[in-house]
Design an enzyme around this catalytic site. Structure first.
Site, PDB file in Angstrom:
ATOM      1  N   HIS A  20      42.148  37.510  49.141  1.00 24.21           N
ATOM      2  CA  HIS A  20      41.069  36.500  50.175  1.00 24.21           C
ATOM      3  C   HIS A  20      39.568  37.074  49.519  1.00 24.21           C
ATOM      4  O   HIS A  20      39.521  38.713  49.356  1.00 24.21           O
ATOM      5  CB  HIS A  20      41.325  37.542  51.759  1.00 24.21           C
ATOM      6  CG  HIS A  20      40.725  36.796  52.535  1.00 24.21           C
ATOM      7  ND1 HIS A  20      40.314  36.714  53.596  1.00 24.21           N
ATOM      8  CD2 HIS A  20      39.980  35.720  53.042  1.00 24.21           C
ATOM      9  CE1 HIS A  20      39.547  36.003  54.305  1.00 24.21           C
ATOM     10  NE2 HIS A  20      39.650  34.668  53.912  1.00 24.21           N
ATOM     11  N   ASP A  28      32.583  22.803  33.093  1.00 19.48           N
ATOM     12  CA  ASP A  28      32.592  21.840  31.480  1.00 19.48           C
ATOM     13  C   ASP A  28      32.738  23.184  30.088  1.00 19.48           C
ATOM     14  O   ASP A  28      32.743  24.100  30.131  1.00 19.48           O
ATOM     15  CB  ASP A  28      31.689  21.607  31.862  1.00 19.48           C
ATOM     16  CG  ASP A  28      29.856  21.489  31.927  1.00 19.48           C
ATOM     17  OD1 ASP A  28      29.485  23.251  31.300  1.00 19.48           O
ATOM     18  OD2 ASP A  28      29.229  21.154  32.643  1.00 19.48           O
ATOM     19  N   HIS A 106      21.895  25.631  39.596  1.00 20.76           N
ATOM     20  CA  HIS A 106      22.333  25.898  38.556  1.00 20.76           C
ATOM     21  C   HIS A 106      22.182  27.115  37.902  1.00 20.76           C
ATOM     22  O   HIS A 106      23.195  27.932  37.528  1.00 20.76           O
ATOM     23  CB  HIS A 106      21.935  24.828  37.381  1.00 20.76           C
ATOM     24  CG  HIS A 106      23.204  24.744  36.672  1.00 20.76           C
ATOM     25  ND1 HIS A 106      24.185  24.327  35.884  1.00 20.76           N
ATOM     26  CD2 HIS A 106      22.636  24.744  35.197  1.00 20.76           C
ATOM     27  CE1 HIS A 106      25.068  24.618  35.128  1.00 20.76           C
ATOM     28  NE2 HIS A 106      23.834  25.169  34.437  1.00 20.76           N
ATOM     29  N   TYR A 128      26.683  19.787  34.275  1.00 19.12           N
ATOM     30  CA  TYR A 128      26.930  20.074  36.359  1.00 19.12           C
ATOM     31  C   TYR A 128      28.422  20.157  36.751  1.00 19.12           C
ATOM     32  O   TYR A 128      28.995  20.493  38.041  1.00 19.12           O
ATOM     33  CB  TYR A 128      25.874  19.879  36.610  1.00 19.12           C
ATOM     34  CG  TYR A 128      24.980  20.143  36.146  1.00 19.12           C
ATOM     35  CD1 TYR A 128      23.652  21.141  35.980  1.00 19.12           C
ATOM     36  CD2 TYR A 128      23.934  18.739  35.950  1.00 19.12           C
ATOM     37  CE1 TYR A 128      22.551  21.030  35.345  1.00 19.12           C
ATOM     38  CE2 TYR A 128      22.074  19.559  35.405  1.00 19.12           C
ATOM     39  CZ  TYR A 128      21.872  20.409  35.156  1.00 19.12           C
ATOM     40  OH  TYR A 128      20.766  20.299  35.031  1.00 19.12           O
ATOM     41  N   ASN A 130      30.717  22.102  37.407  1.00 20.15           N
ATOM     42  CA  ASN A 130      31.540  22.847  37.648  1.00 20.15           C
ATOM     43  C   ASN A 130      31.439  23.703  38.586  1.00 20.15           C
ATOM     44  O   ASN A 130      30.512  23.097  39.163  1.00 20.15           O
ATOM     45  CB  ASN A 130      29.725  24.467  36.878  1.00 20.15           C
ATOM     46  CG  ASN A 130      29.966  24.118  35.253  1.00 20.15           C
ATOM     47  OD1 ASN A 130      30.380  23.997  33.957  1.00 20.15           O
ATOM     48  ND2 ASN A 130      28.827  23.711  35.496  1.00 20.15           N
TER      49      ASN A 130
END
Length: 139
Positions: A20, A28, A106, A128, A130
């Site tokens: 958990h 990418d 990012h 981006y 991801n």
């Protein structure tokens, strides 16, 4: 022999060993992967496998309760972002639980990947594309 769809042994093992709130990243082809984090490299050629295909495979095995994405993703690559949001919404309906979505820069995203048990590299060449998935529980 394994009966479910995910047949990549390394990826299947990582998902099976998540607890958990543990995290994994699907990225990418260009995201830097910290040396301290396990790399599962699925990339073959540009575009294979895609980010969305890989996310679908992971979500077929993993219960998630949280998602982290870069703020830039929704502005720079809106089609991929919207496809990911649609998959998350499907997951919410399937599990009957709300999935928290958090956006960070990012640069902060790249730092956050150090917390992942593994980073799964795809052949995706969309900027981006991801996501970090936080493991939930099935009960």
């Amino acid at each position: 022999m394994k009966k479910s769809a995910l047949i990549n042994a390394e990826l299947s093992y990582v998902v099976a060993t998540l607890g958990h709130t543990d995290e994994i990243t699907v990225c990418d082809a260009g995201l830097p992967i910290p040396d301290v984090t396990q790399r599962i490299d699925l990339a073959l050629i540009p575009g294979v496998p895609t980010f969305i295909q890989t996310v679908q495979a992971v979500l077929g095995e993993m219960q998630i309760e949280g998602v982290v994405m870069a703020e830039e993703f929704k502005q720079v690559s809106p089609d991929h972002h919207d496809a990911l949001i649609a998959l998350i919404q499907q997951e919410e309906k399937a599990c009957g639980k709300r999935i928290n979505i958090n956006y960070v820069t990012h640069e902060a995203f790249k730092v956050h990947t150090e917390n992942s048990k593994a980073v799964i590299r795809t052949g995706e060449c969309t900027p981006y594309a991801n996501v970090i998935f936080q493991a939930g529980v099935v009960f």
